[in-house]
Design an enzyme around this catalytic site. Structure first.
Site, PDB file in Angstrom:
ATOM      1  N   HIS A 158       0.827  -1.085  -0.107  1.00 53.12           N
ATOM      2  CA  HIS A 158       0.018   0.113  -0.038  1.00 53.12           C
ATOM      3  C   HIS A 158       0.834   1.175   0.002  1.00 53.12           C
ATOM      4  O   HIS A 158       1.347   1.717   1.149  1.00 53.12           O
ATOM      5  CB  HIS A 158      -0.899   0.096   1.223  1.00 53.12           C
ATOM      6  CG  HIS A 158      -2.081   1.094   1.000  1.00 53.12           C
ATOM      7  ND1 HIS A 158      -3.271   0.867   1.944  1.00 53.12           N
ATOM      8  CD2 HIS A 158      -2.036   2.215   0.648  1.00 53.12           C
ATOM      9  CE1 HIS A 158      -3.976   1.891   1.610  1.00 53.12           C
ATOM     10  NE2 HIS A 158      -3.323   3.061   1.037  1.00 53.12           N
ATOM     11  N   HIS A 161       1.466   4.754  -2.276  1.00 54.77           N
ATOM     12  CA  HIS A 161       1.010   5.577  -3.425  1.00 54.77           C
ATOM     13  C   HIS A 161       2.193   6.210  -4.143  1.00 54.77           C
ATOM     14  O   HIS A 161       2.961   7.010  -3.152  1.00 54.77           O
ATOM     15  CB  HIS A 161       0.044   6.860  -3.215  1.00 54.77           C
ATOM     16  CG  HIS A 161      -1.408   6.259  -2.669  1.00 54.77           C
ATOM     17  ND1 HIS A 161      -2.336   6.014  -3.354  1.00 54.77           N
ATOM     18  CD2 HIS A 161      -1.392   5.679  -1.406  1.00 54.77           C
ATOM     19  CE1 HIS A 161      -3.281   5.526  -2.839  1.00 54.77           C
ATOM     20  NE2 HIS A 161      -2.829   5.213  -1.492  1.00 54.77           N
ATOM     21  N   HIS A 186      -9.578   1.057  -1.531  1.00 54.75           N
ATOM     22  CA  HIS A 186      -9.552   1.621  -0.477  1.00 54.75           C
ATOM     23  C   HIS A 186     -10.942   1.415   0.199  1.00 54.75           C
ATOM     24  O   HIS A 186     -12.094   1.659  -0.607  1.00 54.75           O
ATOM     25  CB  HIS A 186      -9.176   2.934  -0.353  1.00 54.75           C
ATOM     26  CG  HIS A 186      -7.645   3.262  -0.695  1.00 54.75           C
ATOM     27  ND1 HIS A 186      -6.939   2.690  -1.693  1.00 54.75           N
ATOM     28  CD2 HIS A 186      -6.842   4.004   0.077  1.00 54.75           C
ATOM     29  CE1 HIS A 186      -5.728   3.214  -1.468  1.00 54.75           C
ATOM     30  NE2 HIS A 186      -5.661   3.891  -0.696  1.00 54.75           N
ATOM     31  N   GLU A 240     -11.147   3.554   5.609  1.00 53.85           N
ATOM     32  CA  GLU A 240     -10.189   4.445   6.121  1.00 53.85           C
ATOM     33  C   GLU A 240     -10.987   5.496   7.002  1.00 53.85           C
ATOM     34  O   GLU A 240     -10.861   5.611   8.097  1.00 53.85           O
ATOM     35  CB  GLU A 240      -9.386   4.858   4.985  1.00 53.85           C
ATOM     36  CG  GLU A 240      -8.368   6.011   5.480  1.00 53.85           C
ATOM     37  CD  GLU A 240      -7.469   6.875   4.248  1.00 53.85           C
ATOM     38  OE1 GLU A 240      -7.991   6.539   3.074  1.00 53.85           O
ATOM     39  OE2 GLU A 240      -6.588   7.118   4.410  1.00 53.85           O
ATOM     40  N   ASP A 279       1.797   3.879   2.914  1.00 54.63           N
ATOM     41  CA  ASP A 279       0.686   4.687   2.195  1.00 54.63           C
ATOM     42  C   ASP A 279       1.201   5.840   1.482  1.00 54.63           C
ATOM     43  O   ASP A 279       1.612   5.887  -0.003  1.00 54.63           O
ATOM     44  CB  ASP A 279      -0.231   5.280   3.185  1.00 54.63           C
ATOM     45  CG  ASP A 279      -1.619   5.662   2.596  1.00 54.63           C
ATOM     46  OD1 ASP A 279      -2.149   5.307   1.515  1.00 54.63           O
ATOM     47  OD2 ASP A 279      -2.482   6.363   3.334  1.00 54.63           O
ATOM     48  N   ASP A 280       1.559   7.123   2.161  1.00 58.67           N
ATOM     49  CA  ASP A 280       2.255   8.214   1.550  1.00 58.67           C
ATOM     50  C   ASP A 280       3.532   8.634   2.318  1.00 58.67           C
ATOM     51  O   ASP A 280       3.227   9.595   3.008  1.00 58.67           O
ATOM     52  CB  ASP A 280       1.042   9.356   1.326  1.00 58.67           C
ATOM     53  CG  ASP A 280       0.073   9.036   0.455  1.00 58.67           C
ATOM     54  OD1 ASP A 280       0.109   8.810  -0.857  1.00 58.67           O
ATOM     55  OD2 ASP A 280      -0.958   8.486   1.210  1.00 58.67           O
TER      56      ASP A 280
HETATM   57  N1  HPA Z   1      -6.607   7.362   0.803  1.00 61.59           N
HETATM   58  C1  HPA Z   1      -7.131   7.510  -0.315  1.00 61.59           C
HETATM   59  N2  HPA Z   1      -6.547   8.169  -1.313  1.00 61.59           N
HETATM   60  C2  HPA Z   1      -5.334   8.317  -1.378  1.00 61.59           C
HETATM   61  C3  HPA Z   1      -4.541   8.108  -0.403  1.00 61.59           C
HETATM   62  C4  HPA Z   1      -5.219   7.597   0.913  1.00 61.59           C
HETATM   63  O1  HPA Z   1      -4.718   7.494   1.945  1.00 61.59           O
HETATM   64  N3  HPA Z   1      -3.385   8.592  -0.717  1.00 61.59           N
HETATM   65  C5  HPA Z   1      -3.355   8.690  -1.874  1.00 61.59           C
HETATM   66  N4  HPA Z   1      -4.548   8.788  -2.292  1.00 61.59           N
HETATM   67 ZN    ZN Z   2      -3.790   4.646   0.068  1.00 68.56          ZN
END
Ligand code: HPA
Ligand code: ZN
Length: 331
Positions: A14, A16, A194, A197, A275-276
């Site tokens: 996971h 991006h 996703h 979240e 994630d990021d």
């Molecule tokens: N959630 C949804 N979309 C996203 C995320 C995330 O954490 N990071 C980059 N796009």
């Molecule tokens: Zn994500």
């Protein structure tokens, strides 16, 4: 001796790729490409990394990625991720790419794909990191645009492992994309989404039942629904959990209240991911370290690393080799 969680062999599932743009790269590319950003310097940009919710983060994430313009830029962004990943024990990575976020600002498909795919191939040669690319559909854009984007993905199918669903979760339930996900499955793609979240456990149910996902990204709201936890555990549907992201976007109050270890002990195939990482305070190794602070034992960390391999789309031989690497490392 405590285990070196940074170098522990692991898969990252996971991530991006646009969320790996560090401030210095954003400013460097803005300068090269003449893209104007509302930040004077690196400190000012970093100061903006304080998010009340997912949407506030997404606003900055989409603005910063507009500095990525040429195939070389896409290569640089991706290759820099793999350098860091290699230093953090990542042996296999399945990276998300947001095609619509680039196409909608005038980037050509080949420019984006040539740069990213070249870096993915070089990562395997240079670092031995296997894996590939999952193209994500932006759920807050029209379904018709998703269908058109999917046609481009399908026309370039050899360069993708599968498709995913990301961007603003509420109020865009997974079932909006049921027909497309069913088509992608028939076309032989792996499918993820996703869900859970910021959105409710109900979105995880429909990711399972309407989309038929192979994995759920995040999925932490499953803790609100014991029946759902039971189904995830029984069907062995993995969750790609991102602890530092959840704290940064305030979907959990703090790491001490993070549901990862609860779900692990309920026999769900949970995994740890970043994630990021440029935005949320750490790459995948730092996410493992964060969970140690929250009470994770070394034995749990090793189970999580094995889960990351089980949950991956690697073939059986590669999975066996990765499990053996984890066992050799953990002793
Ligand atoms: N959630 C949804 N979309 C996203 C995320 C995330 O954490 N990071 C980059 N796009
Ligand atoms: Zn994500």
């Amino acid at each position: 001796m405590t285990l070196d969680l940074i170098r522990l062999p692991k898969a990252e599932l996971h991530l991006h790729i646009e969320g790996t743009l560090e401030p210095e790269t954003v400013l460097e590319l803005a300068d090269t490409n003449g893209v104007r950003l509302p930040f004077a310097d690196e400190d000012a940009l970093r100061a903006a990394y304080d998010f009340a919710n997912l949407q506030e983060f997404l606003d900055l994430y989409y603005a910063a990625m507009a500095t990525v313009v040429t195939a070389d830029d896409f290569y640089t962004m991706t290759a820099r991720y793999y350098e860091r990943a290699a230093a953090q024990g990542v042996r296999h990575a399945e990276i998300f790419l947001d095609p619509q976020a680039h196409l909608s600002r005038g980037v050509r498909w080949e420019v984006m794909m040539d740069g990213v795919a070249a870096a993915v191939a070089d990562a395997e040669r240079r670092h031995g990191i296997t894996g590939g690319i999952i193209a994500c559909i932006l759920r807050d854009r029209p379904v018709a645009e998703a269908l058109a984007t999917y046609e481009s993905i399908r026309a370039d199918r050899d360069r993708f492992l599968g498709i995913g669903l990301d961007s603003a979760e509420l109020p865009y339930p997974p079932e909006l994309f049921a027909d497309l996900w069913q088509q992608a499955k028939r076309d032989g793609f792996k499918v993820v989404a996703h869900a859970g979240e910021e959105g409710p456990a109900a979105y995880i149910w429909t990711a399972l039942d309407a989309l038929g996902v192979d994995r759920v990204d995040h999925g932490i709201r499953a803790v609100d629904d014991p029946a759902l936890v039971g189904v995830l555990a029984e069907r062995r549907v993995p969750l790609t959990v991102c602890p530092l992201s959840n704290v940064a976007l305030k979907t959990v109050p703090d790491l001490g209240h993070h549901p990862l270890l609860t779900l692990l002990e309920q026999d769900v195939v949970v995994t740890v991911n970043s994630d990021d990482p440029a935005y949320f305070g750490g790459y995948v190794g730092e996410n493992y370290l964060a969970m140690r602070v929250a009470g994770m034992t070394d034995a749990q960390a090793v189970r999580l690393a094995h889960h990351s391999v089980d949950a991956s789309f690697a073939d059986a031989d590669r999975k066996a080799a990765l499990h053996a690497e984890i066992d050799a490392f953990a002793g």
